[in-house]
Structure formats: structure tokens, C-alpha cells
Motif scaffolding. Structure first.
Motif, PDB file in Angstrom:
ATOM      1  N   THR A  77       0.826  -1.215   0.000  1.00  0.00           N
ATOM      2  CA  THR A  77       0.000   0.000   0.000  1.00  0.00           C
ATOM      3  C   THR A  77       0.856   1.259   0.000  1.00  0.00           C
ATOM      4  OG1 THR A  77      -0.147   0.009   2.428  1.00  0.00           O
ATOM      5  CG2 THR A  77      -1.866  -1.186   1.213  1.00  0.00           C
ATOM      6  N   ASP A 107       0.925   6.645   0.060  1.00  0.00           N
ATOM      7  CA  ASP A 107       1.742   7.769   0.535  1.00  0.00           C
ATOM      8  C   ASP A 107       1.722   8.940  -0.432  1.00  0.00           C
ATOM      9  OD1 ASP A 107       2.600   6.597   2.925  1.00  0.00           O
ATOM     10  OD2 ASP A 107       4.195   5.489   1.916  1.00  0.00           O
ATOM     11  N   PRO A 153      -5.834  12.209   1.824  1.00  0.00           N
ATOM     12  CA  PRO A 153      -6.775  11.414   2.624  1.00  0.00           C
ATOM     13  C   PRO A 153      -8.219  11.471   2.128  1.00  0.00           C
ATOM     14  CG  PRO A 153      -6.053  13.383   3.805  1.00  0.00           C
ATOM     15  CD  PRO A 153      -5.187  13.267   2.605  1.00  0.00           C
ATOM     16  N   ASN A 168       2.152  13.991  -0.044  1.00  0.00           N
ATOM     17  CA  ASN A 168       3.293  13.178   0.355  1.00  0.00           C
ATOM     18  C   ASN A 168       4.277  13.995   1.186  1.00  0.00           C
ATOM     19  OD1 ASN A 168       6.336  12.403  -0.676  1.00  0.00           O
ATOM     20  ND2 ASN A 168       5.102  10.592  -0.210  1.00  0.00           N
ATOM     21  N   GLY A 207       2.981  14.709   4.656  1.00  0.00           N
ATOM     22  CA  GLY A 207       2.777  13.527   5.494  1.00  0.00           C
ATOM     23  C   GLY A 207       1.329  13.299   5.874  1.00  0.00           C
ATOM     24  N   LYS A 208       0.416  13.997   5.173  1.00  0.00           N
ATOM     25  CA  LYS A 208      -1.014  13.809   5.420  1.00  0.00           C
ATOM     26  C   LYS A 208      -1.609  13.129   4.191  1.00  0.00           C
ATOM     27  CE  LYS A 208      -1.460  17.831   8.459  1.00  0.00           C
ATOM     28  NZ  LYS A 208      -2.162  19.131   8.704  1.00  0.00           N
ATOM     29  N   THR A 209      -1.643  11.807   4.241  1.00  0.00           N
ATOM     30  CA  THR A 209      -2.016  11.023   3.071  1.00  0.00           C
ATOM     31  C   THR A 209      -3.105  10.009   3.392  1.00  0.00           C
ATOM     32  OG1 THR A 209      -0.417   9.252   3.481  1.00  0.00           O
ATOM     33  CG2 THR A 209       0.385  11.189   2.282  1.00  0.00           C
ATOM     34  N   GLN A 234      -2.713   7.013   3.539  1.00  0.00           N
ATOM     35  CA  GLN A 234      -2.132   5.980   4.394  1.00  0.00           C
ATOM     36  C   GLN A 234      -2.560   6.139   5.853  1.00  0.00           C
ATOM     37  OE1 GLN A 234      -0.740   2.797   3.897  1.00  0.00           O
ATOM     38  NE2 GLN A 234       0.995   3.715   2.816  1.00  0.00           N
ATOM     39  N   GLN A 235      -2.813   7.395   6.275  1.00  0.00           N
ATOM     40  CA  GLN A 235      -3.215   7.646   7.666  1.00  0.00           C
ATOM     41  C   GLN A 235      -4.734   7.705   7.851  1.00  0.00           C
ATOM     42  OE1 GLN A 235      -0.689  10.077   6.356  1.00  0.00           O
ATOM     43  NE2 GLN A 235       0.741   8.425   6.923  1.00  0.00           N
ATOM     44  N   ALA A 236      -5.499   7.616   6.764  1.00  0.00           N
ATOM     45  CA  ALA A 236      -6.963   7.722   6.861  1.00  0.00           C
ATOM     46  C   ALA A 236      -7.535   6.486   7.550  1.00  0.00           C
ATOM     47  CB  ALA A 236      -7.575   7.885   5.475  1.00  0.00           C
ATOM     48  N   GLU A 237      -8.452   6.706   8.483  1.00  0.00           N
ATOM     49  CA  GLU A 237      -9.024   5.600   9.267  1.00  0.00           C
ATOM     50  C   GLU A 237      -9.712   4.568   8.369  1.00  0.00           C
ATOM     51  OE1 GLU A 237     -12.138   4.833  13.003  1.00  0.00           O
ATOM     52  OE2 GLU A 237     -11.806   6.859  12.219  1.00  0.00           O
ATOM     53  N   ILE A 242      -7.052   2.423   6.635  1.00  0.00           N
ATOM     54  CA  ILE A 242      -6.397   1.504   7.578  1.00  0.00           C
ATOM     55  C   ILE A 242      -7.295   0.308   7.859  1.00  0.00           C
ATOM     56  CG2 ILE A 242      -5.562   1.260   9.948  1.00  0.00           C
ATOM     57  CD1 ILE A 242      -4.705   4.230   9.797  1.00  0.00           C
TER      58      ILE A 242
END
Length: 577
Positions: free
Chosen positions: A32, A36, A40, A212, A215-217, A219-222, A225
Motif C-alpha cells: 500500500t 503515501d 486522505p 506526500n 505527510g497527510k495522506t 495511508q493515515q486515513a481511518e 487503515i
């Protein structure tokens, strides 16, 4: 050949459609890292793996044979199509596969590819939805070569390449459709390490790179995940594709649109979180597994009604006593859903129909809709010859909520039928139930019949199937042994336990039985239209013969839904020497 964006999408479709026809070595877990480079708020992502392998094997599959330029050329020729159309299909086919087999394309897209849909500018979407969606797409690829972009550009687009800057980013700009120099349509590309991004809009690439860097991508979205956990315990030997849709983000975007149909969708998406699915090779064939997560208390009342209908036993499994070709069952017929959908579609027509039903039957549309459900479906047992033409032998069924209303409805409909020349219904007592049928034409398959039991209404063309059905009414929650044996333990358990929907189809056997009907229809078309569809008919039957069975089951739970689709390829029995 230069319309790369279109060809990429075609490649994705070909790859996804052919994935289940072959197996390879076990692959590592789904990566995944592409997330990145996505914000989000990304609406949807489709991930595909091993594009090279899928491209190589597709022409050898039954689906690949059907869409080959030789087969389609023969079909179009048989149908007396224009030679220009036949040549155009062949050129398009060659162009697609020349790109798919191109070393530059394979270096960039051969391993893994993602197609992502980013939020669309609302103003642009309202003005031109198709163009706005195109401008919001981004393709992400991973390659081991640090010169992949240059190779891709030089081998596919030759001199129609230059560079442009957007902010501090230097993008490679690839001109599309160079035969029309006034058509300034470009594909923009950006590479960073082994990551390559392509889009029709430079702003989309800039949004991805900015996400990217910040660092708010995704990849961090609930939602992402949680969706990433789905499929890790799957029985799939190899995953070929993964799909992810943020339903809550999609709803937030659609809520601003004024279209009536769109707003109906917005209502259905209320309380929805995300959809995730995986597809690939299992031990016995191909399987697609999907889930939808939602918050029950926030769901639209009509959707909540469907969820509430789940968790109940299928009371139609006894219809599988024979060796059916197709069976469909659903527990999603919600009374309020039916009424509100009809009313919302055309309020004036709804009122008109409602008044007529009151006048002729003494019942309202709401009363009739509320008397049925939530379970309904049909079973196709076989194709029979009915005089001059073949007919399917079918039984339809619908669960009864209000027995008194249904009984009144059927009695008044019988009287209407008698008044219009369908007098002389045959009545037969089968246990505690009365079976009605009408001999309209010679042959049982032309005789409409129905029977109302304590909680089900069955309709069929021919009374014999209903008679047999009524003798096993007490076994309606148990999957017959002969069907369980045909499905195998795993699929039989899924069908037995499903609480929202089941679809069973045996394409290979269906093809054998429908051949006579297909021949009859082909002859009818030839006689009435003066065109031959014989080759098309033969190729469609061949396509059906390639699959042994297709099974779809779905379940609804308080916080999520689950659907599993399984295909098993037909294997010819080996003849011993």
C-alpha cells in the motif's frame, strides 16, 4: 495508439477480467506504499498486480478467444457488418496489445498499477462531469528502473514529449492524439524514486506530491487503515486486485449536486463508511470478496430496513430439489423501499396507478407492496420444447407478510381474468393448499399456475413443479443433498448460511440446454432481419461452456455487509486410452 490514458484503462479492464483464468506462484502481501502519494480525501482506488502476466495469458482464455480480432471479425462478417467496422476493430485490438506488450509499457506498468479518483472540483463537475472526472484521475506505478519514465516516453510517444513546471515540480508532458495538432490534450507524468504518477491534469499530480511532502495522506486515513485489514485472512492463493471506495467522502461530494437521482443515491449513502474488495485465485477457481462498512444508527431508514431483514433463514432452499440451471434468492424486498422508490420516481404516475388499483381491486399500492417480502426470487429448472418454440420452466416466489391482503388480491385478479376471457381455471387441492392453473395453449410450459401457502406465493409456468414443491415444504430451510454435493462443502456452507442473497448459476449445463432455443432465435433473426447471428450464438455458447458454476452469496450484519462471488472453470473429463 497515442491515446495512452484510454489504453491504460482498457489494460486494467482486460487484466481484471482475466485474472481468474490462471494461477501463478504465491505473491507477497498487497503493498500500500502508493497511498503515501494520495490525499486522505481520495474517493476510490483500484489496484492491480502482475499486469504482464495477465496480458500474456488473456488471449489464451475463453474470454480472450471471444474478444480476439479473429473471432470478432468472423462474428461481424457473419452479421454482414461494414468492412470498415471490421477493420476498425482489428486495428483497435492490435493497438491495445501493441501497447500492452511494449517494453516501455511493461517496464513501467508490468508489476503493479493503481488508478485513483481524487475529489472533483464541484463547479467543473457541474459544467462537464465526464471531463471533470477524467481530470481528477491519477495513475500510480512502481518500477525497478530509475529511467522508466524516459523509456516509457521514448518508446511510446517518440518526439511528442516536452517538460513543463507546476510550482517547483518539473513534469514530463506527453502529447496525445498528435494527428490533430489543434487538440492540445496532454498526459502529465512525474517520477520520484521508483514511483511514477500520470494524470491528465498537472494540478492532480501536484496535490499528490504535496500530500506526500506534508505527510497527510490516505495511508493515515481511518477508512483506509480498516479496509487494509480486509482480505488478509482470505483463502485466496494470490490476490490480483484490490478496490477501495470511501463512501462517506463520495457522499460529501455528491450532496452538492441537484440531480434528483443523485440525491437518491446520497440518501442511500447516509451512514456508509467504505467499501473494500479483493479478487484473485483460490484453490478451486477465482473468487472476489467484498465488504461494506456502515454505522447502523446513521443509515437511511430504507437501508436500515434491508439490514433488519437480514439474519433470517432462507425459506426457499427446497426449490432446489431438481437439478436447476439457475437459482436467485434475495431478502431485500422492503415494503417502504418499494413504495418510496415508486413515488419518488414519478409522483404523478404513482397517484394515477394508486387510484386505479383502488377503483379496480379495492386495494392501495401501499397495501399491496406492504403485503409482500422481504424474501423473493426464482428458479430456472430447465428449457423445454413447447410446441413450435422452446420455453424456460421456471418458478417465481415471494414471501407474504399480510396473508389476508394477498388472498384478497389474488381472488379479485381471478375475477378480472374470468371477465376478460380466462375463465375455467383448474383447481387442485394439494394438502391444505389450492393450486390454480390455466390451460391457455397445448403443453404444460404454457400454462400459468400459482399457489398461496401460509407465507409464500409461488408462480410457475406449469402446475407439476408446484405440486412437487408442496410435498417438500417442510424441508425449505435445508439445502438438498444433491445440490450440496455439486457445490462442495465450502460453497454449500456459504449458501446454507447466507441471510441476504444467493445466486447460483451453472453456465456449462445452461449452454447445453439453451442451444435449441438459441438455434431457434438465430433462425428467427435470419428470417426476419436477413442477417446471420449464427457465429455470435456459437461463440456465446462456447463462452458459457467454459464455466462450470458461478456462486454469489451475501450477508448483512449490524455494522457491515459481506458478499463473495466464486467462479469455477469447467474442466473437460479426461478420456482414458
Amino acid at each position: 495508439m497515442k491515446k495512452i490514458g484510454l489504453l491504460l484503462l482498457v489494460a486494467f479492464v482486460l487484466g481484471a477480467g482475466s485474472a481468474y483464468f490462471f494461477s501463478r506462484t504465491k505473491s507477497p502481501a498487497m503493498d500500500t506504499a502508493y497511498a503515501d502519494y494520495l490525499p486522505p480525501s481520495t474517493l476510490a482506488v483500484v489496484s492491480l498486480r502482475d499486469i504482464n502476466g495477465l496480458t500474456d495469458i488473456f488471449p489464451k482464455t475463453a474470454l480472450g478467444h471471444f474478444f480476439s480480432k479473429e473471432t470478432m471479425g468472423a462474428i461481424l462478417t457473419d452479421m454482414h457488418a461494414n468492412q470498415a467496422d471490421i477493420d476498425a476493430y482489428a486495428r483497435g485490438y492490435d493497438q491495445v496489445f501493441s501497447v500492452l506488450h511494449n517494453p516501455g509499457f511493461r517496464m513501467v506498468f508490468g508489476d503493479d498499477v493503481e488508478l485513483a479518483w481524487l475529489p472533483v472540483n464541484f463547479v467543473n463537475f457541474s459544467a462537464d462531469p465526464e471531463k471533470a472526472i477524467e481530470k481528477s484521475l491519477v495513475v500510480l506505478a512502481t518500477t525497478a528502473s530509475n529511467k522508466a519514465l524516459e523509456t516509457f516516453a521514448k518508446t511510446l510517444l517518440h518526439k511528442d514529449v516536452d517538460t513543463v513546471k507546476t510550482g517547483d515540480l518539473e513534469l514530463t508532458r506527453l502529447r496525445l492524439d498528435t494527428n490533430h495538432l489543434d487538440n492540445n490534450k496532454y498526459l502529465y507524468a512525474y517520477s520520484q524514486g521508483d514511483r511514477l504518477l500520470l494524470a491528465f491534469s498537472p494540478q492532480v499530480i501536484r496535490r499528490c506530491v504535496q500530500a506526500n511532502r506534508a505527510g497527510k495522506t490516505l495511508q493515515q486515513a481511518e477508512n483506509f487503515i480498516n479496509a487494509g485489514r480486509f482480505g488478509k485472512d482470505s483463502s485466496l492463493r494470490k490476490i490480483y486486485s484490490r478496490e477501495f471506495v470511501q463512501l462517506d467522502q463520495l457522499r460529501s461530494f455528491l450532496v452538492g449536486l441537484k440531480d434528483k437521482d443523485v440525491q437518491q443515491v446520497v440518501g442511500y449513502l447516509q451512514g456508509m463508511q467504505y467499501l473494500a474488495s479483493v479478487a484473485g485465485k483460490s484453490a478451486t477457481g477465482w473468487k472476489a470478496d467484498s465488504t461494506t462498512r456502515y454505522t447502523y444508527d446513521k443509515l437511511d431508514p430504507k437501508v436500515r430496513e434491508l439490514v433488519d431483514a437480514g439474519g433470517k433463514k432462507n425459506i426457499s432452499l427446497h426449490l432446489l430439489q431438481d437439478n436447476p440451471l439457475l437459482y436467485s434468492w434475495s431478502a431485500s424486498l422492503g415494503a417502504s423501499t418499494v413504495v418510496q422508490s415508486l413515488s419518488a420516481a414519478d409522483p404523478g404516475e404513482y397517484k394515477k396507478v394508486d387510484r386505479r388499483l383502488h377503483r379496480e381491486l379495492g386495494l392501495s399500492l401501499a397495501q399491496i407492496a406492504g403485503a409482500f417480502g422481504p424474501q423473493y426470487g426464482l428458479v430456472l429448472n430447465k428449457i423445454v420444447q413447447a410446441g413450435m418454440f422452446p420455453l424456460p420452466k421456471m418458478i417465481g416466489f415471494v414471501q407474504v407478510r399480510d396473508h389476508k391482503v394477498v388472498e384478497t388480491l389474488l381472488e379479485r385478479l381471478r375475477r378480472k381474468a374470468d371477465a376478460r376471457g380466462m375463465a375455467g381455471a383448474a383447481k387442485e387441492q394439494v394438502g391444505p393448499y389450492t393450486l390454480y392453473s390455466w390451460a391457455l395453449l397445448p403443453g404444460e410450459a404454457t400454462q400459468p399456475a400459482f399457489v398461496l401457502t401460509r407465507d409464500m406465493l409461488y408462480l410457475a409456468n406449469g402446475p407439476s413443479g408446484l405440486k412437487k414443491l408442496l410435498t417438500v415444504e417442510n424441508e425449505r430451510q435445508r439445502l438438498p443433498k444433491q445440490i450440496a454435493d455439486k457445490l462442495g462443502p465450502a460453497l454449500a456452507a456459504q449458501v446454507q448460511q447466507a441471510d441476504n442473497g444467493v445466486f447460483l448459476f451453472w453456465p456449462n449445463r445452461f449452454a447445453a440446454q439453451v442451444k435449441g432455443a438459441a438455434d431457434w432465435l438465430a433462425g428467427l433473426v435470419a428470417a426476419s432481419k436477413g442477417k446471420s447471428v449464427t457465429r455470435l450464438k456459437d461463440e456465446l455458447l462456447r463462452l458459457l461452456q467454459s464455466t462450470e458454476k458461478a456462486v454469489l452469496v451475501s450477508d448483512l450484519f449490524p455494522d457491515h455487509g459481506r458478499a463473495v462471488m466464486t467462479f469455477q472453470v469447467h474442466k473437460e473429463k479426461e478420456v482414458k486410452p
